[in-house]
Design an enzyme around this catalytic site. Structure first.
Site, mmCIF file in Angstrom:
data_model
loop_
_atom_site.group_PDB
_atom_site.id
_atom_site.type_symbol
_atom_site.label_atom_id
_atom_site.label_comp_id
_atom_site.label_asym_id
_atom_site.label_seq_id
_atom_site.Cartn_x
_atom_site.Cartn_y
_atom_site.Cartn_z
ATOM 1 N N HIS A 107 11.141 -23.599 14.332
ATOM 2 C CA HIS A 107 12.578 -23.860 14.181
ATOM 3 C C HIS A 107 13.078 -25.031 15.029
ATOM 4 C CE1 HIS A 107 12.088 -20.109 12.254
ATOM 5 N NE2 HIS A 107 12.298 -19.326 13.281
ATOM 6 N N ARG A 147 0.821 -1.220 0.000
ATOM 7 C CA ARG A 147 0.000 0.000 0.000
ATOM 8 C C ARG A 147 0.850 1.262 0.000
ATOM 9 N NH1 ARG A 147 -4.366 -1.317 4.535
ATOM 10 N NH2 ARG A 147 -2.444 -1.781 5.585
ATOM 11 N N LYS A 191 6.315 -17.380 7.995
ATOM 12 C CA LYS A 191 5.866 -17.706 9.335
ATOM 13 C C LYS A 191 5.445 -16.430 10.038
ATOM 14 C CE LYS A 191 8.528 -18.195 13.029
ATOM 15 N NZ LYS A 191 9.026 -17.010 13.737
ATOM 16 N N LYS A 251 24.629 -15.179 21.051
ATOM 17 C CA LYS A 251 23.790 -15.789 20.019
ATOM 18 C C LYS A 251 24.450 -17.093 19.603
ATOM 19 C CE LYS A 251 21.761 -15.119 15.414
ATOM 20 N NZ LYS A 251 20.379 -15.517 15.663
HETATM 21 C C1 BG6 Z 1 12.466 -15.702 13.662
HETATM 22 C C2 BG6 Z 1 11.876 -15.235 14.961
HETATM 23 O O1 BG6 Z 1 11.670 -16.697 13.078
HETATM 24 O O2 BG6 Z 1 13.767 -16.222 13.896
HETATM 25 C C3 BG6 Z 1 12.758 -14.194 15.618
HETATM 26 O O3 BG6 Z 1 10.594 -14.664 14.722
HETATM 27 C C4 BG6 Z 1 14.172 -14.726 15.764
HETATM 28 O O4 BG6 Z 1 12.265 -13.806 16.886
HETATM 29 C C5 BG6 Z 1 14.673 -15.274 14.429
HETATM 30 O O5 BG6 Z 1 14.996 -13.658 16.199
HETATM 31 C C6 BG6 Z 1 16.011 -15.952 14.612
HETATM 32 O O6 BG6 Z 1 16.510 -16.282 13.356
HETATM 33 P P1 BG6 Z 1 18.076 -16.429 13.118
HETATM 34 O O7 BG6 Z 1 18.188 -16.903 11.713
HETATM 35 O O8 BG6 Z 1 18.669 -15.064 13.357
HETATM 36 O O9 BG6 Z 1 18.560 -17.392 14.127
#
Ligand code: BG6
Length: 490
Positions: A243, A45, A151, A338
């Protein structure tokens, strides 16, 4: 006469398009992997014309994927990019989209293939699918039609089932590509190769040799500006339903008969079918839910929100291979780092012949599959410390993608996903039955978490590895969380 392949992105002015989809398509273009006569049509939009949209995408490339940006190639790519401004529910936008498609398709004269990508907010998926039906744009004539759906696919079993029904009124299941970008991570795809292209691991990949499995998906980011969305979702829906259950199914699946997508997907779904159902009263003893301190102050989060930003689960797979082997899964936001990793903990040796102090034990073997960010794997085993009688120390045999294949060898998951959708290979997408099974499991857990008396919500400090309750949870089984890939921090 030549064939046309049109990629239509609904919701093209959003984040996903600029951060992921356009960089992935451009990278595929530079590698010469896109069909020759393709066009990319963005639709949203936001009031752009094609020129303004191209400029936005160019800036996005420079910002989010500077290493992939090549000016000359971009100019050639941009010629194929168009924009249709409007809401797909409105007649004028539908007419404009149809004309845009036809302009190229009729000029080329050959088959007209169309890939529709729903990159819109999930609330719009249903109307977009209905719109594809009403307009006949997804009808398979003179070419294939496929629809990629991002998703989250539903927010529980009932809504996912409904969305499947809506999709199936317009499309055959073979035309529906439900995204789970974890499946397309190179290291996740490698799980199949690792397990089924090597003969040395499969004989020990079962309850006789494996003590337990841990899957950790830790994120250092907090929910940031996604508070409003996240608060209605939480870690179970955001990470576990998709995931983490997919990672679990790849670790636990039986060898598929072939590399064919249905054979692979059939085996993945069998794992979910074998998961021991958790009755409501069993949820509290098999899970921990947590929330990082400060979450309630994030913008968009409800004042007394009980949404979990962290969870740990203990699951069992009731089949011949895995009976009795616990699978511990955990994921959270605002953690100390991470890392996504899968740890296979083997059993201890049956008899210790070495001289050891009373109570002293040797550490069992561990295989750590490092999904990201330092992609690779480590195999831990015991070695004799030189110049001692029989003192032992754990050492690692390591493989890193960056060393073996060179830095930058791993493409973004969206490249694989887009390419597979264009090539008609759904292996790395989630089938309707899988999505519904996964939701069934998650629904049970959420129902127990949300009904009285609610299990406690463990508050954890940001920048740690989660609540102490999660450590106690696994310690109660005589085990401990391990982080091999993230430098054995815990
Ligand atoms: C997404 C989630 O599907 O995956 C996010 O909605 C998350 O909250 C992300 O941060 C993580 O993906 P990746 O590839 O960075 O591990």
């Amino acid at each position: 006469m030549s064939d046309t392949t049109s990629i239509v992105i609904f919701g093209a002015s959003g984040d996903l398009t600029k951060r992921k989809l356009v960089p992935a398509l451009f990278s595929l273009f530079c590698k010469d992997r896109l069909p020759e006569d393709f066009q990319l049509i963005g639709m949203a939009r936001t009031d752009y014309d094609s020129e303004a949209f191209r400029n936005q995408m160019k800036s996005a490339m420079q910002e989010f994927a500077p290493a992939k940006f090549i000016e000359d190639e971009w100019d050639r790519f941009a010629e194929k990019v168009h924009y249709v401004c409007g809401d797909f529910g409105e007649e004028h936008a539908r007419v404009e989209l149809r004309e845009r498609l036809r302009a190229t398709e009729e000029a080329n004269g050959g088959r007209a293939n169309r890939l529709f990508y729903l990159a819109t907010p999930p609330s719009v998926y249903e109307s977009a699918l209905v719109g594809l039906g009403e307009t006949g744009l997804a009808q398979q004539d003179r070419g294939w039609r496929r629809v990629v759906i991002e998703k989250p696919f539903g927010r529980d079993l009932a809504s996912a089932h409904h969305l499947n029904e809506v999709a199936h009124q317009v499309l055959d299941e073979e035309q529906v590509y439900r995204i789970d970008h974890y499946l397309a991570k190179e290291t996740v795809q490698n799980l199949l190769v690792f397990r089924f292209a090597n003969s040395i691991f499969e004989p020990v990949w079962n309850r006789l040799y494996i003590d337990h499995v841990q899957i950790t998906v830790a994120e250092s980011v907090d929910v940031g500006h996604r508070g409003r969305f996240y608060d209605g979702v939480g870690v179970m829906r955001d990470m576990f339903q998709n995931h983490i259950l997919q990672l679990l199914s790849l670790v636990a699946m039986e060898p598929p008969a072939s590399f064919n997508s249905n054979d692979i997907r059939n085996e993945r779904v069998k794992v979910l079918r074998s998961l021991r159902p958790m009755r409501k009263r069993e949820v509290a003893e098999n899970s921990v839910r947590g929330q990082y301190r400060g979450y309630l102050d994030d913008p968009g989060v409800a004042e007394e929100s009980k949404t979990a930003t962290y969870a740990a689960l203990r699951l069992f797979i009731d089949n011949w291979r895995w009976t009795g082997v616990p699978f511990y899964l955990r994921s959270g936001k605002a953690l100390a780092g991470k890392t996504t990793e899968i740890l296979i903990q083997f059993r201890s040796v049956p008899h210790l012949m070495f001289p050891m102090e009373p109570g002293e034990q040797i550490r069992p073997n561990q295989l750590e599959l490092c999904i990201q960010p330092d992609e690779g794997m480590h195999l831990r085993f015991e070695a004799k410390v030189p110049d001692t009688n029989a003192t032992m120390r754990s050492v690692d045999m390591e493989f890193h993608y960056a060393d073996a294949f060179g830095p930058g060898a791993i493409p973004d998951a969206y490249e694989r996903l887009l390419l597979d959708a264009l090539n008609g290979d759904p292996s790395l997408f989630t089938r309707a039955d899988t999505i519904e099974l996964a939701w069934g499991l998650i629904d049970n857990i959420l129902a127990a978490w949300e009904s009285d008396p609610q299990p406690p919500l463990a508050i954890y400090e940001p920048n740690t590895w989660g609540p102490k309750e999660a450590d106690e949870f696994i310690a109660a089984d005589g085990r401990a969380w391990e982080l091999g890939c993230a430098g054995r921090r815990s």
